[in-house]
Design a protein around this motif. Structure first.
Motif, mmCIF file in Angstrom:
data_model
loop_
_atom_site.group_PDB
_atom_site.id
_atom_site.type_symbol
_atom_site.label_atom_id
_atom_site.label_comp_id
_atom_site.label_asym_id
_atom_site.label_seq_id
_atom_site.Cartn_x
_atom_site.Cartn_y
_atom_site.Cartn_z
ATOM 1 N N TYR A 1 -69.152 -8.265 12.253
ATOM 2 C CA TYR A 1 -69.673 -9.349 13.089
ATOM 3 C C TYR A 1 -68.545 -9.985 13.896
ATOM 4 C CZ TYR A 1 -71.783 -13.793 14.447
ATOM 5 O OH TYR A 1 -72.235 -14.868 15.174
ATOM 6 N N ALA A 2 -67.447 -10.312 13.236
ATOM 7 C CA ALA A 2 -66.317 -10.942 13.917
ATOM 8 C C ALA A 2 -65.760 -10.023 14.999
ATOM 9 C CB ALA A 2 -65.231 -11.309 12.911
ATOM 10 N N GLU B 1 -65.380 -8.996 20.775
ATOM 11 C CA GLU B 1 -65.367 -8.044 21.884
ATOM 12 C C GLU B 1 -66.213 -8.515 23.053
ATOM 13 O OE1 GLU B 1 -66.674 -4.471 20.004
ATOM 14 O OE2 GLU B 1 -64.804 -4.236 18.905
ATOM 15 N N LEU B 2 -67.312 -9.164 22.754
ATOM 16 C CA LEU B 2 -68.177 -9.667 23.810
ATOM 17 C C LEU B 2 -69.046 -10.791 23.274
ATOM 18 C CD1 LEU B 2 -71.301 -7.845 23.612
ATOM 19 C CD2 LEU B 2 -69.381 -6.284 23.565
ATOM 20 N N SER C 1 -76.598 -14.379 19.138
ATOM 21 C CA SER C 1 -75.868 -14.264 17.871
ATOM 22 C C SER C 1 -76.592 -13.400 16.847
ATOM 23 C CB SER C 1 -75.553 -15.645 17.297
ATOM 24 O OG SER C 1 -76.733 -16.354 17.011
ATOM 25 N N ASN C 2 -77.914 -13.455 16.781
ATOM 26 C CA ASN C 2 -78.616 -12.591 15.824
ATOM 27 C C ASN C 2 -78.444 -11.121 16.178
ATOM 28 O OD1 ASN C 2 -79.500 -14.552 14.083
ATOM 29 N ND2 ASN C 2 -81.524 -14.722 14.984
ATOM 30 N N ASP C 3 -78.339 -10.824 17.466
ATOM 31 C CA ASP C 3 -78.115 -9.437 17.868
ATOM 32 C C ASP C 3 -76.697 -8.982 17.549
ATOM 33 O OD1 ASP C 3 -80.718 -9.279 18.632
ATOM 34 O OD2 ASP C 3 -80.341 -9.301 20.782
ATOM 35 N N VAL C 4 -75.757 -9.922 17.492
ATOM 36 C CA VAL C 4 -74.407 -9.568 17.040
ATOM 37 C C VAL C 4 -74.468 -9.125 15.584
ATOM 38 C CG1 VAL C 4 -72.056 -10.393 16.648
ATOM 39 C CG2 VAL C 4 -73.277 -11.103 18.701
ATOM 40 N N TRP C 5 -75.251 -9.826 14.764
ATOM 41 C CA TRP C 5 -75.412 -9.414 13.361
ATOM 42 C C TRP C 5 -76.031 -8.019 13.273
ATOM 43 C CZ3 TRP C 5 -72.800 -11.513 9.698
ATOM 44 C CH2 TRP C 5 -72.499 -12.873 9.705
ATOM 45 N N ILE C 6 -77.041 -7.769 14.101
ATOM 46 C CA ILE C 6 -77.687 -6.454 14.096
ATOM 47 C C ILE C 6 -76.677 -5.381 14.513
ATOM 48 C CG2 ILE C 6 -79.488 -5.043 15.189
ATOM 49 C CD1 ILE C 6 -81.093 -7.772 15.398
ATOM 50 N N SER D 1 -83.955 -0.320 20.391
ATOM 51 C CA SER D 1 -84.163 -1.608 21.057
ATOM 52 C C SER D 1 -84.279 -1.424 22.559
ATOM 53 C CB SER D 1 -82.993 -2.553 20.753
ATOM 54 O OG SER D 1 -83.157 -3.780 21.420
ATOM 55 N N ARG D 2 -84.982 -2.334 23.188
ATOM 56 C CA ARG D 2 -85.039 -2.378 24.649
ATOM 57 C C ARG D 2 -83.985 -3.330 25.210
ATOM 58 N NH1 ARG D 2 -91.555 -2.089 25.729
ATOM 59 N NH2 ARG D 2 -91.619 0.178 25.643
ATOM 60 N N ASP D 3 -83.290 -4.053 24.341
ATOM 61 C CA ASP D 3 -82.288 -5.020 24.778
ATOM 62 C C ASP D 3 -81.028 -4.283 25.231
ATOM 63 O OD1 ASP D 3 -83.977 -7.118 24.206
ATOM 64 O OD2 ASP D 3 -83.146 -7.437 22.202
ATOM 65 N N ARG D 4 -80.780 -4.301 26.528
ATOM 66 C CA ARG D 4 -79.666 -3.557 27.109
ATOM 67 C C ARG D 4 -78.295 -4.131 26.743
ATOM 68 N NH1 ARG D 4 -81.674 0.132 30.799
ATOM 69 N NH2 ARG D 4 -83.782 -0.304 31.490
ATOM 70 N N HIS D 5 -78.247 -5.357 26.264
ATOM 71 C CA HIS D 5 -76.939 -5.903 25.909
ATOM 72 C C HIS D 5 -76.314 -5.151 24.736
ATOM 73 C CE1 HIS D 5 -79.829 -8.777 23.890
ATOM 74 N NE2 HIS D 5 -79.209 -8.237 22.861
#
Length: 121
Positions: free
Chosen positions: A75-76, A81-82, A87-92, A105-109
């Motif tokens: 996570y860190a 890095e970006l 934040s929940n997507d960082v955990w994923i 996922s459809r989330d392009r980030h």
């Protein structure tokens, strides 16, 4: 393969384009964070009973990934890095890296996360 919240929802909706993708997966996992987001969303819908029933029926088929001490390192790294992703997507993303699994996922980030493969449909 790790399911993001929109991937899990699409599966619950019976999205036909997911079938060939999921059939190729060696395992299907859902982060505990996704389950929390999904349960929150279920509470907000008029079809609450149908989605709750689906979740009870299908949840045992998934590997549920819990956040642990090792995840905090990933996570860190991802967060450092970006920062333009929720934040929940960082955990994923951290769980994907930790377990060396792609995310559906459809989330392009998610495409911005080095070392993470996103599968779209």
């Amino acid at each position: 393969m790790i399911l993001d919240t929109n991937g899990l929802f699409a599966l619950a909706e019976g999205e036909l384009r997911l079938e060939p993708i999921l059939r190729k997966a060696a395992q299907i996992a859902a982060p505990v964070i996704v389950l929390g987001e999904d349960r929150y969303g279920i509470q907000q819908t008029r079809e609450r009973q149908r989605y709750e029933h689906w979740l009870v029926e299908y949840l045992p088929k998934f590997r549920v990934l819990n956040v642990d001490e090792q995840t905090t390192t990933s996570y860190a790294d991802v967060r450092g890095e970006l920062n333009p992703i929720p934040s929940n997507d960082v955990w994923i993303a951290a769980l994907c890296r930790q377990h060396s699994l792609p995310v559906l996922s459809r989330d392009r980030h998610f495409d911005l996360v080095p070392g993470l493969r996103r599968i779209d449909w």
